[in-house]
Motif scaffolding. Structure first.
Motif, mmCIF file in Angstrom:
data_model
loop_
_atom_site.group_PDB
_atom_site.id
_atom_site.type_symbol
_atom_site.label_atom_id
_atom_site.label_comp_id
_atom_site.label_asym_id
_atom_site.label_seq_id
_atom_site.Cartn_x
_atom_site.Cartn_y
_atom_site.Cartn_z
ATOM 1 N N THR A 17 7.607 -4.107 3.509
ATOM 2 C CA THR A 17 6.239 -4.422 3.408
ATOM 3 C C THR A 17 5.644 -4.214 2.041
ATOM 4 O OG1 THR A 17 5.993 -3.948 5.624
ATOM 5 C CG2 THR A 17 3.980 -3.912 4.583
ATOM 6 N N LEU A 18 5.953 -3.218 1.411
ATOM 7 C CA LEU A 18 5.590 -2.734 0.054
ATOM 8 C C LEU A 18 5.921 -3.763 -0.852
ATOM 9 C CD1 LEU A 18 6.150 1.114 0.004
ATOM 10 C CD2 LEU A 18 3.773 -0.030 0.069
ATOM 11 N N PHE A 19 7.162 -4.114 -0.712
ATOM 12 C CA PHE A 19 8.074 -5.047 -1.616
ATOM 13 C C PHE A 19 7.173 -6.502 -1.422
ATOM 14 C CE2 PHE A 19 10.951 -8.656 -2.368
ATOM 15 C CZ PHE A 19 11.108 -8.407 -3.779
ATOM 16 N N THR A 20 6.920 -6.920 -0.043
ATOM 17 C CA THR A 20 6.142 -8.184 0.134
ATOM 18 C C THR A 20 4.824 -8.346 -0.573
ATOM 19 O OG1 THR A 20 7.918 -8.485 2.107
ATOM 20 C CG2 THR A 20 5.727 -9.923 1.977
ATOM 21 N N SER A 21 4.089 -7.339 -0.152
ATOM 22 C CA SER A 21 2.737 -7.262 -0.576
ATOM 23 C C SER A 21 2.585 -7.170 -2.150
ATOM 24 C CB SER A 21 1.999 -6.206 0.011
ATOM 25 O OG SER A 21 2.551 -4.882 -0.303
ATOM 26 N N GLN A 22 3.534 -6.302 -2.652
ATOM 27 C CA GLN A 22 3.529 -6.545 -4.301
ATOM 28 C C GLN A 22 3.999 -7.881 -4.684
ATOM 29 O OE1 GLN A 22 2.683 -4.202 -6.390
ATOM 30 N NE2 GLN A 22 3.344 -4.958 -8.203
#
Length: 85
Positions: A17-22
């Protein structure tokens, strides 16, 4: 933490989720910058809050009080020097 130990920390959500939002947020910002390079001045106005505009200092470079809080761009010669650093 040390940069090598950052992956061991627990965050408020999972790594995907962190990678996708970034990825989404940075892609959107870089896409707008790329469009400004192709068509200068086409994305100078904030799409959400229309009363914020980008300065006329250069194509593809953000401006205004949010990106220049110390007002370094006031002096044109100093601005060009800092821009190349």
């Amino acid at each position: 933490p040390m940069w090598a130990d950052a992956g061991k920390e627990s965050y408020f959500t999972d790594a995907f989720t962190l990678f996708t939002s970034q990825l989404l947020f940075m892609s959107w910002a870089e896409y707008r910058r790329w469009i400004d390079i192709q068509y200068p001045g086409s994305v100078n106005e904030d799409p959400i809050f229309g009363n914020y505009t980008v300065g006329e200092k250069g194509v593809g470079y953000p401006g205004g009080k949010w990106f220049d809080p110390m007002n370094f761009a006031k002096d044109e010669k100093k601005f060009l020097e800092l821009q190349k650093k």
